[in-house]
Design a protein around this motif. Structure first.
Motif, PDB file in Angstrom:
ATOM      1  N   THR A  68       2.454  -4.498  -5.612  1.00 20.64           N
ATOM      2  CA  THR A  68       2.255  -4.480  -4.273  1.00 20.64           C
ATOM      3  C   THR A  68       3.162  -4.362  -3.240  1.00 20.64           C
ATOM      4  O   THR A  68       3.113  -3.506  -2.334  1.00 20.64           O
ATOM      5  CB  THR A  68       1.479  -6.076  -3.972  1.00 20.64           C
ATOM      6  N   LEU A  69       4.444  -4.825  -3.665  1.00 22.19           N
ATOM      7  CA  LEU A  69       5.576  -4.547  -2.849  1.00 22.19           C
ATOM      8  C   LEU A  69       5.903  -3.034  -2.758  1.00 22.19           C
ATOM      9  O   LEU A  69       6.540  -2.649  -1.902  1.00 22.19           O
ATOM     10  CB  LEU A  69       6.696  -5.547  -3.236  1.00 22.19           C
ATOM     11  N   VAL A  70       6.080  -2.365  -3.775  1.00 24.03           N
ATOM     12  CA  VAL A  70       6.305  -1.114  -3.774  1.00 24.03           C
ATOM     13  C   VAL A  70       5.365  -0.300  -2.960  1.00 24.03           C
ATOM     14  O   VAL A  70       5.479   0.771  -2.483  1.00 24.03           O
ATOM     15  CB  VAL A  70       6.225  -0.305  -5.276  1.00 24.03           C
ATOM     16  N   SER A  71       4.062  -0.465  -2.996  1.00 22.38           N
ATOM     17  CA  SER A  71       2.996   0.161  -2.280  1.00 22.38           C
ATOM     18  C   SER A  71       3.118  -0.134  -0.551  1.00 22.38           C
ATOM     19  O   SER A  71       2.854   0.641   0.010  1.00 22.38           O
ATOM     20  CB  SER A  71       1.779  -0.043  -2.929  1.00 22.38           C
ATOM     21  N   LEU A  72       3.547  -1.321  -0.483  1.00 24.14           N
ATOM     22  CA  LEU A  72       3.600  -1.529   0.846  1.00 24.14           C
ATOM     23  C   LEU A  72       4.772  -1.004   1.596  1.00 24.14           C
ATOM     24  O   LEU A  72       4.863  -0.992   2.937  1.00 24.14           O
ATOM     25  CB  LEU A  72       3.451  -3.216   0.961  1.00 24.14           C
ATOM     26  N   VAL A  73       5.778  -0.664   1.001  1.00 22.83           N
ATOM     27  CA  VAL A  73       6.977  -0.061   1.417  1.00 22.83           C
ATOM     28  C   VAL A  73       6.721   1.226   2.583  1.00 22.83           C
ATOM     29  O   VAL A  73       7.517   1.409   3.393  1.00 22.83           O
ATOM     30  CB  VAL A  73       8.084   0.233   0.431  1.00 22.83           C
ATOM     31  N   TYR A  74       5.592   1.997   2.126  1.00 29.07           N
ATOM     32  CA  TYR A  74       5.714   3.056   2.820  1.00 29.07           C
ATOM     33  C   TYR A  74       4.838   2.879   4.274  1.00 29.07           C
ATOM     34  O   TYR A  74       4.700   3.816   4.968  1.00 29.07           O
ATOM     35  CB  TYR A  74       4.597   4.160   2.132  1.00 29.07           C
ATOM     36  N   LEU A  75       4.416   1.481   4.633  1.00 22.76           N
ATOM     37  CA  LEU A  75       3.895   1.164   5.899  1.00 22.76           C
ATOM     38  C   LEU A  75       4.957   0.996   6.348  1.00 22.76           C
ATOM     39  O   LEU A  75       4.515   0.878   7.936  1.00 22.76           O
ATOM     40  CB  LEU A  75       2.977  -0.044   5.738  1.00 22.76           C
ATOM     41  N   PHE A  76       6.137   0.749   6.230  1.00 25.18           N
ATOM     42  CA  PHE A  76       7.070   0.551   7.312  1.00 25.18           C
ATOM     43  C   PHE A  76       7.696   1.865   8.238  1.00 25.18           C
ATOM     44  O   PHE A  76       7.711   3.093   7.284  1.00 25.18           O
ATOM     45  CB  PHE A  76       8.773  -0.142   6.710  1.00 25.18           C
TER      46      PHE A  76
END
Length: 104
Positions: A68-76
């Motif tokens: 989840t943390l790896v996938s959320l990184v692209y929202l920054f």
């Protein structure tokens, strides 16, 4: 304009140069966050740490949190914001884990 045209010709129109940095930081900073979350659940959760069901739950919790943390990184939008948030989360979570383990 020439760079953009070369990227489109090569099929790299969606490529962003900072994605490599974000991906590497997410992998290497996200795993300690996931381990710390699992450690806090192990220390503060119900029951003792050595209970078989609890240890299995904590072990299998690491992977979904990490991904989840790896996938959320692209929202920054920027790498700097992502780095500051992930480093801050690491610091806070490992401090909480130290307090939970050894007390104040």
């Amino acid at each position: 304009m020439a760079k953009k045209k070369k990227r489109i010709e090569k099929g790299l129109e969606g490529y962003k140069p900072h994605w490599w940095v974000k991906s590497l930081c997410a992998v290497f900073l996200g795993l300690p966050i996931a381990v710390a979350v699992a450690g806090l659940i192990a220390l503060w959760g119900p029951g003792d740490v050595v209970v078989d069901d609890k240890s299995q739950f904590v072990m299998w919790l690491i992977t979904p949190v990490w991904l989840t943390l790896v996938s959320l990184v692209y929202l920054f939008i920027s790498v700097r914001r992502m780095l500051s948030l992930y480093l801050g989360l690491n610091l806070v979570l490992f401090t909480l884990m130290w307090v939970a383990r050894f007390g104040v």
